[in-house]
Scaffold this motif. Structure first.
Motif, mmCIF file in Angstrom:
data_model
loop_
_atom_site.group_PDB
_atom_site.id
_atom_site.type_symbol
_atom_site.label_atom_id
_atom_site.label_comp_id
_atom_site.label_asym_id
_atom_site.label_seq_id
_atom_site.Cartn_x
_atom_site.Cartn_y
_atom_site.Cartn_z
ATOM 1 N N LEU A 23 15.622 100.030 26.269
ATOM 2 C CA LEU A 23 16.183 100.779 27.495
ATOM 3 C C LEU A 23 16.173 102.052 27.204
ATOM 4 O O LEU A 23 17.183 102.584 26.223
ATOM 5 C CB LEU A 23 17.413 99.860 27.827
ATOM 6 C CG LEU A 23 17.125 98.431 28.221
ATOM 7 C CD1 LEU A 23 18.751 97.875 28.392
ATOM 8 C CD2 LEU A 23 16.302 98.423 29.597
ATOM 9 N N THR A 24 15.649 102.951 28.262
ATOM 10 C CA THR A 24 15.953 104.457 28.192
ATOM 11 C C THR A 24 15.814 105.089 29.355
ATOM 12 O O THR A 24 15.059 104.401 30.365
ATOM 13 C CB THR A 24 14.908 105.111 27.147
ATOM 14 O OG1 THR A 24 14.994 106.352 27.109
ATOM 15 C CG2 THR A 24 13.648 104.667 27.576
ATOM 16 N N ASN A 25 16.364 106.179 29.531
ATOM 17 C CA ASN A 25 16.171 107.160 30.878
ATOM 18 C C ASN A 25 15.278 108.218 30.583
ATOM 19 O O ASN A 25 15.439 109.309 31.291
ATOM 20 C CB ASN A 25 17.638 107.480 31.407
ATOM 21 C CG ASN A 25 18.223 106.383 32.384
ATOM 22 O OD1 ASN A 25 17.428 105.891 33.155
ATOM 23 N ND2 ASN A 25 19.368 106.374 32.292
ATOM 24 N N VAL A 26 14.655 108.245 29.543
ATOM 25 C CA VAL A 26 13.812 109.280 29.263
ATOM 26 C C VAL A 26 12.843 109.602 30.256
ATOM 27 O O VAL A 26 12.465 108.760 30.937
ATOM 28 C CB VAL A 26 12.776 109.019 27.864
ATOM 29 C CG1 VAL A 26 11.911 107.985 28.087
ATOM 30 C CG2 VAL A 26 12.282 110.347 27.446
ATOM 31 N N ASN A 27 12.563 111.115 30.619
ATOM 32 C CA ASN A 27 11.677 111.519 31.776
ATOM 33 C C ASN A 27 10.242 111.473 31.062
ATOM 34 O O ASN A 27 9.726 112.179 30.452
ATOM 35 C CB ASN A 27 12.123 112.905 32.084
ATOM 36 C CG ASN A 27 11.436 113.359 33.329
ATOM 37 O OD1 ASN A 27 10.268 113.005 33.484
ATOM 38 N ND2 ASN A 27 12.238 113.916 34.076
ATOM 39 N N PHE A 28 9.457 110.518 31.515
ATOM 40 C CA PHE A 28 8.197 110.156 30.879
ATOM 41 C C PHE A 28 7.382 111.369 31.402
ATOM 42 O O PHE A 28 6.226 111.682 30.905
ATOM 43 C CB PHE A 28 7.743 108.770 31.446
ATOM 44 C CG PHE A 28 8.421 107.592 30.854
ATOM 45 C CD1 PHE A 28 8.237 107.367 29.751
ATOM 46 C CD2 PHE A 28 8.960 106.740 31.814
ATOM 47 C CE1 PHE A 28 9.079 106.373 28.984
ATOM 48 C CE2 PHE A 28 9.857 105.629 31.179
ATOM 49 C CZ PHE A 28 9.804 105.464 29.744
ATOM 50 N N GLU A 29 7.543 111.867 32.654
ATOM 51 C CA GLU A 29 6.539 112.956 33.151
ATOM 52 C C GLU A 29 6.898 114.123 32.510
ATOM 53 O O GLU A 29 5.881 115.022 31.951
ATOM 54 C CB GLU A 29 6.989 113.294 34.633
ATOM 55 C CG GLU A 29 6.259 114.312 35.331
ATOM 56 C CD GLU A 29 6.332 114.360 36.670
ATOM 57 O OE1 GLU A 29 5.496 114.668 37.599
ATOM 58 O OE2 GLU A 29 7.576 114.210 37.194
ATOM 59 N N HIS A 30 8.129 114.482 31.839
ATOM 60 C CA HIS A 30 8.320 115.494 31.089
ATOM 61 C C HIS A 30 7.520 115.523 29.791
ATOM 62 O O HIS A 30 7.240 116.390 29.042
ATOM 63 C CB HIS A 30 9.790 115.862 30.656
ATOM 64 C CG HIS A 30 10.380 116.339 31.830
ATOM 65 N ND1 HIS A 30 11.887 116.539 31.938
ATOM 66 C CD2 HIS A 30 9.811 116.688 33.304
ATOM 67 C CE1 HIS A 30 12.123 117.012 33.158
ATOM 68 N NE2 HIS A 30 11.104 117.130 33.869
ATOM 69 N N LEU A 31 7.706 114.008 29.209
ATOM 70 C CA LEU A 31 6.792 114.139 27.916
ATOM 71 C C LEU A 31 5.444 114.003 28.074
ATOM 72 O O LEU A 31 4.843 114.848 27.141
ATOM 73 C CB LEU A 31 6.945 112.423 27.210
ATOM 74 C CG LEU A 31 6.379 111.875 26.201
ATOM 75 C CD1 LEU A 31 6.530 112.722 25.274
ATOM 76 C CD2 LEU A 31 6.512 110.316 26.117
#
Length: 350
Positions: A227-235
């Motif tokens: 479970l994460t709120n990482v910004n996939f677009e930024h990755l």
């Protein structure tokens, strides 16, 4: 197709050349960087017009007319934070930088609000047995355990969809029918889902050798118990901007030794450190990979992601880390599962 390099300029470029770049691009802005690709300013048509009114000519460089204090966003900030920043500042475009000030992207407010679909595939590893979570996983595959009144895997799918990544492949094995019956072709969740059946344990990278078609764009790989709120677009932006072959999301992990540590050299005590704190970066189970790295993965064999990265490093490929500071939890044990349910509403603003 637009690339960041199309609108990136150095301070020594002329006003005439910069105007041509701005006019050619649909972004209507130039991003000024130094020799290390650190963002040092921006320049738009209005800046140029003001410069010309002050007496500068088209043959002069942009050194004295570019805007040196632009509003920027950090690569670790969420989409919601960037939208709020843009609306507060009443600007339509915000450059994106990493923790070192390196330019990695440009965010447009309209695109953030009306999220566009993106071509990058998302490959989710959801075939694990979930042994450490028994008895919870005796009849339910781990990614389908309920957290926040929905399966863990549904939250993952929804987060990728939120950023416009709707082309999803699930690598399944243990109790796969439960996953397939729930998600189907993905249309109910606004995405497209395909399935790859692992007939034996393939590890966290081995299933990539089973892909029916080689991806044409960099693609995501993620474990299905996170479970994460990482910004996939930024990755994705970070991976592309640094021309990485493989990018691993990493998370800082620390532990404190509960005793005084005695440092010894040839039998002599040289120092005593009371309860030292040790910090490490650990893999967060989220990756961005370029298509040509699949050649390193053996066909139909067990192969783990750390082994892939070790092979890439040995071959001197460009392998990078992407530190994440957003919410992240690996649901590996029963206490992690209980914690996830306690934190879900707050972490995901339910």
């Amino acid at each position: 197709m637009f690339t960041l390099q199309d609108i990136t300029v150095r301070p020594h470029i002329t006003i005439r050349e910069t105007l041509q770049i701005i006019d050619k691009s649909s972004k209507q802005i130039a991003l000024v960087v130094d020799e290390d690709n650190k963002l040092i300013g921006t320049l738009n048509d209005g800046d140029i017009r003001r410069g010309l009114l002050k007496g500068f000519t088209l043959s002069d460089t942009i050194e004295n007319i570019y805007f040196r204090t632009p509003t920027v966003a950090n690569i670790n900030e969420s989409k919601e934070t960037i939208i709020k920043l843009a609306t507060t500042k009443k600007i339509l475009q915000i450059p994106l930088i990493d923790n070192d000030g390196i330019l990695v992207g440009l965010k447009n407010l309209d695109e953030l609000i009306d999220q566009q679909k993106k071509p990058n595939k998302v490959i989710l590893m959801v075939g694990g047995l979930g042994t450490r979570l028994r008895p919870l996983t005796e009849n339910t595959p781990k990614p389908m355990l309920q957290v926040g009144n929905k399966p863990i895997l549904q939250t993952i799918v929804e987060k990728f969809s939120e950023y416009g990544y709707d082309n999803i492949i699930m690598c399944v094995n243990y109790k796969s029918q439960i996953i397939q019956d729930y998600f189907g072709d993905g249309s109910q969740f606004g995405v497209s889902i395909e399935y790859i059946m692992e007939n034996k344990r393939m590890g966290t990278a081995g299933a990539l050798s089973l892909l029916p078609e080689l991806p044409t764009e960099p693609f995501f790989v993620m474990n299905g118990d996170l479970l994460t709120n990482v910004n996939f677009e930024h990755l994705c932006d970070y991976h592309l901007a640094h021309q990485s072959k493989a990018t691993m999301c990493v998370r800082e992990y620390d532990f404190q030794v509960p005793y005084g540590v005695v440092n010894i050299d040839n039998g002599k005590i040289t120092s005593i450190v009371e309860k030292p704190l040790h910090k490490f970066f650990v893999s967060a189970g989220i990756y961005m990979l370029s298509p040509d790295i699949i050649q390193y993965i053996p066909k139909n064999q067990f192969y783990d992601m750390p082994t892939l990265f070790e092979q890439l490093i040995e071959n001197k490929e460009n392998v990078l880390s992407f530190p994440i500071h957003e919410y992240w939890l690996d649901i590996g044990r029963v206490n992690d599962y209980e914690r996830a349910n306690n934190e879900y509403d707050k972490a995901f603003d339910v």
